[in-house]
Design an enzyme around this catalytic site. Sequence first.
Site, PDB file in Angstrom:
ATOM      1  N   GLY A   1      -7.654   7.889   7.337  1.00 58.87           N
ATOM      2  CA  GLY A   1      -7.970   8.015   9.010  1.00 58.87           C
ATOM      3  C   GLY A   1      -9.251   8.027   9.565  1.00 58.87           C
TER       4      GLY A   1
ATOM      5  N   ASP B   1       0.679  -1.137  -0.039  1.00 64.18           N
ATOM      6  CA  ASP B   1      -0.070  -0.098  -0.066  1.00 64.18           C
ATOM      7  C   ASP B   1       0.997   1.434  -0.113  1.00 64.18           C
ATOM      8  OD1 ASP B   1      -2.339   1.164   0.370  1.00 64.18           O
ATOM      9  OD2 ASP B   1      -2.632   1.176   2.609  1.00 64.18           O
TER      10      ASP B   1
HETATM   11  P1  13P Z   1      -9.066   4.298   5.979  1.00 62.71           P
HETATM   12  O1  13P Z   1      -7.932   5.322   6.881  1.00 62.71           O
HETATM   13  O2  13P Z   1     -10.217   4.946   5.720  1.00 62.71           O
HETATM   14  O3  13P Z   1      -9.354   2.962   6.667  1.00 62.71           O
HETATM   15  O4  13P Z   1      -8.243   3.949   4.511  1.00 62.71           O
HETATM   16  C1  13P Z   1      -7.053   3.263   4.604  1.00 62.71           C
HETATM   17  C2  13P Z   1      -6.245   3.262   3.324  1.00 62.71           C
HETATM   18  O5  13P Z   1      -6.853   3.884   2.376  1.00 62.71           O
HETATM   19  C3  13P Z   1      -5.468   2.533   3.124  1.00 62.71           C
HETATM   20  O6  13P Z   1      -4.678   2.866   1.871  1.00 62.71           O
END
Ligand code: 13P
EC number: 4.1.2.13
Length: 326
Positions: free
Chosen positions: A193, A96
Amino acid sequence: MSDTVSYTELGLANTREMFKKAVGGGYAIPAYNFNNLEQLQAIITACAETSSPVIVQVSKGARDYANETMLRYMALGAVRMAREMGSNIPIALHLDHGDSFELCKSCVDSGFSSVMIDGSHLPYEENVKLTRQVVEYAHQHDVTVEGELGVLAGIEDEVQAETSTYTKPEEVEDFVSKTGVDSLAISIGTSHGAYKFKLKEGEEVPPLRFDILEEIERRIPGFPIVLHGASSVLQEYVQLINNYGGKMEGAVGVPEEQLRRAAASAVCKINIDSDGRLAVTAKVREYLSQHPEEFDPRKYLGVARKELIKLIKHKNETVLGSAGRA
Ligand code: 13P
């Protein structure tokens, strides 16, 4: 096992087939972040039991936290665990928000089946160049690549931005054809977040920019779109956290109804991290507060893991529509 390992040796799948089916089927593949054992166990258990394809993803921060070699073996263990449960769900291991060619290469070499190169903060031509470089390397190993156009607001490990910049639909055809990416993350109003929107008293969460999504879909029909920052920040968890000594006033996320609509469209990967963190923290706080004598981590992490399984099943079954699609 040598230092360089292909994801196929780990029993993992890349995302190509998953996305093809998801785009055609009007649902989204869940991409859950993890950095520890209990999270990974919960993700695999919930996805195997709901028969959902799944992407388990690690941010650069999570990779630093958990150790690269440890993660590789955890992914191997995750696949074996699913198979021992009698489940044949496809599992992808995804980086990610990769921020450099070197990091993406290192992930490809260490068994990841999919990587994201996030050049969204760079000038357009530099984003194209960097993304293209990653695609050329990754595709030699049949690893799929996610790129990004537009910037999300919010904080996620090292990735942070004050304000969001929506994706410009007029750039997507050029970006996709010049880079050769397999999927594209876009910015249409979600953010990373637990504090996604600053709402005044009585104000509602603003709707996502479905008009931008539709224009993108029109320009690159059938191309897999990714939504980051898609946690709903479930208020039952925020309340539990606040009731048991936490302080999370004003935490708010993307309503599930909007995610359902997105999942039914060209969005075929939905990233969820914060919701899992909230579920774990809520249950750990509650448990420790109710059992002040307890000091065995299996007790409080066990209840947190159980809650995470429940949450992930709920997402797969009623929000993303990925249950039963493996
Ligand atoms: P959230 O913070 O909304 O869970 O998003 C996580 C995300 O996009 C990881 O890349």
